[in-house]
Design an enzyme around this catalytic site. Structure first.
Site, short mmCIF file in Angstrom:
data_model
loop_
_atom_site.label_atom_id
_atom_site.label_comp_id
_atom_site.label_asym_id
_atom_site.label_seq_id
_atom_site.Cartn_x
_atom_site.Cartn_y
_atom_site.Cartn_z
N GLY A 98 0.65 7.30 -11.66
CA GLY A 98 0.18 8.10 -10.51
C GLY A 98 0.84 9.46 -10.46
N TYR A 99 1.41 9.78 -9.32
CA TYR A 99 1.97 11.11 -9.06
C TYR A 99 3.41 11.28 -9.56
CZ TYR A 99 -2.05 11.46 -5.88
OH TYR A 99 -3.33 11.49 -5.34
N ASP A 142 0.88 -1.16 0.00
CA ASP A 142 0.00 0.00 0.00
C ASP A 142 0.92 1.21 0.00
OD1 ASP A 142 -2.82 0.78 -0.01
OD2 ASP A 142 -2.24 1.93 1.74
#
Ligand code: IMP
Length: 193
Positions: free
Chosen positions: A152-153, A70
């Site tokens: 993603g980022y 995660d």
């Protein structure tokens, strides 16, 4: 060859993880390889809790030793959020570009550019028993989104001591320094020893 289940449907994460494991005598199976499409609710308050929820679920479903990660980004100008809510935060914007613009605006407004990515990996080998491995990479939010690699980022994160975003680095170069590779290396050392 021993089998290990990486509980994830995220194609980019699977590519990164399989590349890191390449040189070890372990076969990595993804959720896709095992035809598992359902995922448990990520109801934890921390990366560690969510990783455990996922690795326990993968082990329970297959009986194969299972690890899950995660991960997320923590941004100083957003009071170190979105953290565990990184995926939902991104999905709340109408586009990824709108999300990046909003983050960049907040870093400029507050003159706070620090950020870090964190990964927690949980390995479940027996019912209810797990081991956690953490990895973190520090850096700052870039003045503009750049690069076409990663996910993603990555396009707005510049690692410390670099002048490129993570999305401007190849998977190989990202894997040399990333939060995920730091946590995975700890997992591999644990498995080897
Ligand atoms: P999760 O671990 O799949 O819940 O990831 C949460 C979210 O964090 C992802 O959907 C991405 O938006 C972001 N994220 C996690 N790892 C990375 C990374 O290595 N680079 C860029 N974004 C990431």
């Amino acid at each position: 060859m021993r089998k290990l289940f990486f509980f994830s449907n995220n194609k980019n994460k699977i590519i990164e993880i399989k590349k890191i494991f390449n040189k070890f005598n372990l076969e990595i199976l993804s959720s896709n390889d095992l035809n598992i499409s359902e995922e448990p609710e990520e109801s934890g308050q921390t990366f560690e809790e969510n990783a455990k929820i996922k690795s326990d679920y993968g082990f329970y479903k297959t009986g194969i030793p299972c690890f899950a990660d995660d991960s997320g980004i923590c941004i100083e100008s957003l009071d170190w959020k979105p953290g565990v809510l990184s995926k939902r935060f991104l999905n709340n914007f109408k586009s990824i570009e709108a999300c990046f613009e909003s983050i960049i605006r907040s870093t400029k407004k507050n003159s706070k550019r620090n950020a870090y990515f964190k990964t927690s990996i949980s390995l479940s080998v027996k019912d209810g028993q797990n081991v956690i491995f953490n990895g973190q990479i520090d850096g700052k939010i870039s003045g503009q989104a750049k690069g076409r690699f990663g996910f993603g980022y990555d396009p707005i994160f510049i690692p410390k001591n670099y002048n490129k975003t993570l999305a401007e680095l190849s998977t190989k170069d990202k894997n040399e320094i990333s939060h995920r590779s730091i946590a995975v290396t700890k997992l591999i050392n644990f498995l080897i020893n």
